[in-house]
Motif scaffolding. Sequence first.
Motif, PDB file in Angstrom:
ATOM      1  N   VAL A  33       0.843  -1.200   0.000  1.00  0.00           N
ATOM      2  CA  VAL A  33       0.000   0.000   0.000  1.00  0.00           C
ATOM      3  C   VAL A  33       0.878   1.249   0.000  1.00  0.00           C
ATOM      4  O   VAL A  33       0.635   2.201  -0.753  1.00  0.00           O
ATOM      5  CB  VAL A  33      -0.933   0.017   1.227  1.00  0.00           C
ATOM      6  CG1 VAL A  33      -1.654   1.362   1.331  1.00  0.00           C
ATOM      7  CG2 VAL A  33      -1.948  -1.106   1.152  1.00  0.00           C
ATOM      8  N   GLY A  34       1.910   1.239   0.853  1.00  0.00           N
ATOM      9  CA  GLY A  34       2.818   2.383   0.897  1.00  0.00           C
ATOM     10  C   GLY A  34       3.516   2.616  -0.422  1.00  0.00           C
ATOM     11  O   GLY A  34       3.683   3.760  -0.864  1.00  0.00           O
ATOM     12  N   GLU A  37       1.045   4.213  -2.919  1.00  0.00           N
ATOM     13  CA  GLU A  37       0.862   5.651  -2.674  1.00  0.00           C
ATOM     14  C   GLU A  37       2.076   6.433  -3.154  1.00  0.00           C
ATOM     15  O   GLU A  37       1.945   7.474  -3.807  1.00  0.00           O
ATOM     16  CB  GLU A  37       0.617   5.912  -1.188  1.00  0.00           C
ATOM     17  CG  GLU A  37       0.729   7.391  -0.825  1.00  0.00           C
ATOM     18  CD  GLU A  37      -0.307   7.872   0.141  1.00  0.00           C
ATOM     19  OE1 GLU A  37      -1.507   7.728  -0.137  1.00  0.00           O
ATOM     20  OE2 GLU A  37       0.078   8.420   1.189  1.00  0.00           O
ATOM     21  N   ARG A  38       3.256   5.938  -2.831  1.00  0.00           N
ATOM     22  CA  ARG A  38       4.491   6.623  -3.234  1.00  0.00           C
ATOM     23  C   ARG A  38       4.598   6.743  -4.748  1.00  0.00           C
ATOM     24  O   ARG A  38       5.114   7.740  -5.268  1.00  0.00           O
ATOM     25  CB  ARG A  38       5.687   5.846  -2.660  1.00  0.00           C
ATOM     26  CG  ARG A  38       7.051   6.270  -3.191  1.00  0.00           C
ATOM     27  CD  ARG A  38       8.168   5.554  -2.451  1.00  0.00           C
ATOM     28  NE  ARG A  38       8.045   4.114  -2.468  1.00  0.00           N
ATOM     29  CZ  ARG A  38       8.453   3.331  -3.459  1.00  0.00           C
ATOM     30  NH1 ARG A  38       8.971   3.867  -4.568  1.00  0.00           N
ATOM     31  NH2 ARG A  38       8.337   2.008  -3.382  1.00  0.00           N
ATOM     32  N   TYR A  44      -6.507   1.716  -4.064  1.00  0.00           N
ATOM     33  CA  TYR A  44      -6.020   0.425  -3.584  1.00  0.00           C
ATOM     34  C   TYR A  44      -7.195  -0.290  -2.932  1.00  0.00           C
ATOM     35  O   TYR A  44      -7.723   0.160  -1.928  1.00  0.00           O
ATOM     36  CB  TYR A  44      -4.895   0.629  -2.567  1.00  0.00           C
ATOM     37  CG  TYR A  44      -4.037  -0.596  -2.314  1.00  0.00           C
ATOM     38  CD1 TYR A  44      -2.724  -0.650  -2.784  1.00  0.00           C
ATOM     39  CD2 TYR A  44      -4.515  -1.685  -1.590  1.00  0.00           C
ATOM     40  CE1 TYR A  44      -1.924  -1.761  -2.543  1.00  0.00           C
ATOM     41  CE2 TYR A  44      -3.722  -2.795  -1.356  1.00  0.00           C
ATOM     42  CZ  TYR A  44      -2.423  -2.819  -1.839  1.00  0.00           C
ATOM     43  OH  TYR A  44      -1.620  -3.926  -1.601  1.00  0.00           O
ATOM     44  N   ALA A  67      -5.079   0.393   5.813  1.00  0.00           N
ATOM     45  CA  ALA A  67      -4.465   1.098   4.685  1.00  0.00           C
ATOM     46  C   ALA A  67      -4.730   2.598   4.768  1.00  0.00           C
ATOM     47  O   ALA A  67      -3.855   3.418   4.486  1.00  0.00           O
ATOM     48  CB  ALA A  67      -4.990   0.537   3.367  1.00  0.00           C
ATOM     49  N   ARG A  70      -2.434   4.411   7.120  1.00  0.00           N
ATOM     50  CA  ARG A  70      -1.028   4.480   6.717  1.00  0.00           C
ATOM     51  C   ARG A  70      -0.794   5.370   5.504  1.00  0.00           C
ATOM     52  O   ARG A  70       0.329   5.479   5.021  1.00  0.00           O
ATOM     53  CB  ARG A  70      -0.510   3.071   6.404  1.00  0.00           C
ATOM     54  CG  ARG A  70      -0.361   2.196   7.633  1.00  0.00           C
ATOM     55  CD  ARG A  70      -0.074   0.765   7.241  1.00  0.00           C
ATOM     56  NE  ARG A  70       0.131  -0.072   8.419  1.00  0.00           N
ATOM     57  CZ  ARG A  70       1.286  -0.620   8.760  1.00  0.00           C
ATOM     58  NH1 ARG A  70       2.357  -0.427   7.999  1.00  0.00           N
ATOM     59  NH2 ARG A  70       1.399  -1.365   9.833  1.00  0.00           N
ATOM     60  N   THR A  71      -1.864   5.966   4.977  1.00  0.00           N
ATOM     61  CA  THR A  71      -1.734   6.753   3.742  1.00  0.00           C
ATOM     62  C   THR A  71      -2.407   8.106   3.917  1.00  0.00           C
ATOM     63  O   THR A  71      -3.163   8.331   4.867  1.00  0.00           O
ATOM     64  CB  THR A  71      -2.374   6.012   2.557  1.00  0.00           C
ATOM     65  OG1 THR A  71      -3.752   5.692   2.885  1.00  0.00           O
ATOM     66  CG2 THR A  71      -1.634   4.721   2.239  1.00  0.00           C
ATOM     67  N   THR A  72      -2.139   8.993   2.956  1.00  0.00           N
ATOM     68  CA  THR A  72      -2.731  10.332   3.025  1.00  0.00           C
ATOM     69  C   THR A  72      -3.418  10.759   1.733  1.00  0.00           C
ATOM     70  O   THR A  72      -4.224  11.687   1.751  1.00  0.00           O
ATOM     71  CB  THR A  72      -1.650  11.380   3.351  1.00  0.00           C
ATOM     72  OG1 THR A  72      -0.640  11.352   2.326  1.00  0.00           O
ATOM     73  CG2 THR A  72      -1.008  11.101   4.702  1.00  0.00           C
ATOM     74  N   ARG A  73      -3.103  10.092   0.609  1.00  0.00           N
ATOM     75  CA  ARG A  73      -3.608  10.551  -0.685  1.00  0.00           C
ATOM     76  C   ARG A  73      -4.406   9.507  -1.435  1.00  0.00           C
ATOM     77  O   ARG A  73      -5.493   9.782  -1.947  1.00  0.00           O
ATOM     78  CB  ARG A  73      -2.422  10.993  -1.569  1.00  0.00           C
ATOM     79  CG  ARG A  73      -2.821  11.459  -2.970  1.00  0.00           C
ATOM     80  CD  ARG A  73      -1.668  11.346  -3.961  1.00  0.00           C
ATOM     81  NE  ARG A  73      -1.113  10.006  -4.049  1.00  0.00           N
ATOM     82  CZ  ARG A  73      -1.659   9.000  -4.739  1.00  0.00           C
ATOM     83  NH1 ARG A  73      -2.785   9.179  -5.396  1.00  0.00           N
ATOM     84  NH2 ARG A  73      -1.078   7.807  -4.769  1.00  0.00           N
ATOM     85  N   ILE A  74      -3.891   8.298  -1.540  1.00  0.00           N
ATOM     86  CA  ILE A  74      -4.480   7.267  -2.383  1.00  0.00           C
ATOM     87  C   ILE A  74      -5.876   6.906  -1.885  1.00  0.00           C
ATOM     88  O   ILE A  74      -6.149   6.908  -0.681  1.00  0.00           O
ATOM     89  CB  ILE A  74      -3.563   6.019  -2.401  1.00  0.00           C
ATOM     90  CG1 ILE A  74      -3.963   5.055  -3.514  1.00  0.00           C
ATOM     91  CG2 ILE A  74      -3.556   5.314  -1.042  1.00  0.00           C
ATOM     92  CD1 ILE A  74      -2.952   3.939  -3.732  1.00  0.00           C
TER      93      ILE A  74
END
Length: 354
Positions: A33-34, A37-38, A44, A67, A70-74
């Motif tokens: 997942v990371g 996003e990167r 996802y 998920a 652990r994320t900010t955009r996706i």
Amino acid sequence: MSTSPLQLSVLDLVPVRAGQTSAQAVAASLDLVGAAERLGFTRYWFAEHHNMPSVASTAPPVLVAAAAARTTRIRVGSGGVMLPNHSPLVVAEQFAAIEALAPGRVDLGIGRAPGSDPVISQLLRMSGTTSDVERFPEHVRDIAALASPEGATVRFASGGTYDIHATPAATTAPEVWLLGSSDYSAQLAAAMGLPYVFANHFSGEGLERALELYRSGFQATAQHPEPRTFLTANAIAAPTAEEAEERALPHLRMMVRLRTNMPLIPLETVEQAKARAGELDTAGEQIMASARAKWFVGTGDSVATELSAFAARWGVDEVMLSPIAGAYDGEPMDAAPGRVQTLELVAAAVSGIP
């Protein structure tokens, strides 16, 4: 036909390989997942399957929440929640809570299949969940209403009403998608004016008819004025075509087990799959060849080129990859280097396609 740059997304079944624990498999997927996003992937999604030794995605809401944290955009979501297994109110509450964690980036993909065998389906429904498949359209509408800021209202035959909200004070709602691999789901999504995804990664059969039914029958709504869809595809990319083909072997051999009702096992490593290659009969070899013909396997450049042509053919601007690259002996149990590599190579190659 869309002329927008090709967007990439991920569908994850949280594969479990030989010797790997569920905790390690989940850790590997959250690492993926990371990476997604990167690398700029659009969304996802986690699938729902039950009682399979090679699949740990049994509870999409739990994985989607992890998920999201652990994320900010996706965008994060389900691909999908198998609605016959669950109460609409529970689904609405779960995804309204996830929407509160990640406002404006949650997808609630809903499917009509059970995602398992009849025994597991019965166990899932023993607690009184709504297993009446004939009421599926009604349940989809209920979830959308319950998870919305406005909520839903129960009207009693004897008079009076009762207001219900999946979460007390929502300002946004998850976006509902219908998923399927049949004409029924395409027609229902069209009639309800909802976004729709055909499960092309299953077999690839019926895609043309499903898209035609969806697009031709689409009933526009204020929220969705035009039909909206994308494609799913099994993909493996590696620095060399040889490595990509090797990493395809564990999943290809798993397809044989699924298609021939052999006992299911955790995914073999590449070395195990190669060592047991001689065990397959002609029918097994044909199943592998048929599956492989529909997958996108090769170098990053070749897979990206094929995916771009695939998207252009069907008039979509997004492809959701199921990165099914197998693992070699010695690769870490709590990571998935082959799957991360697939995302990295395809993303880099797609960005270079005009």
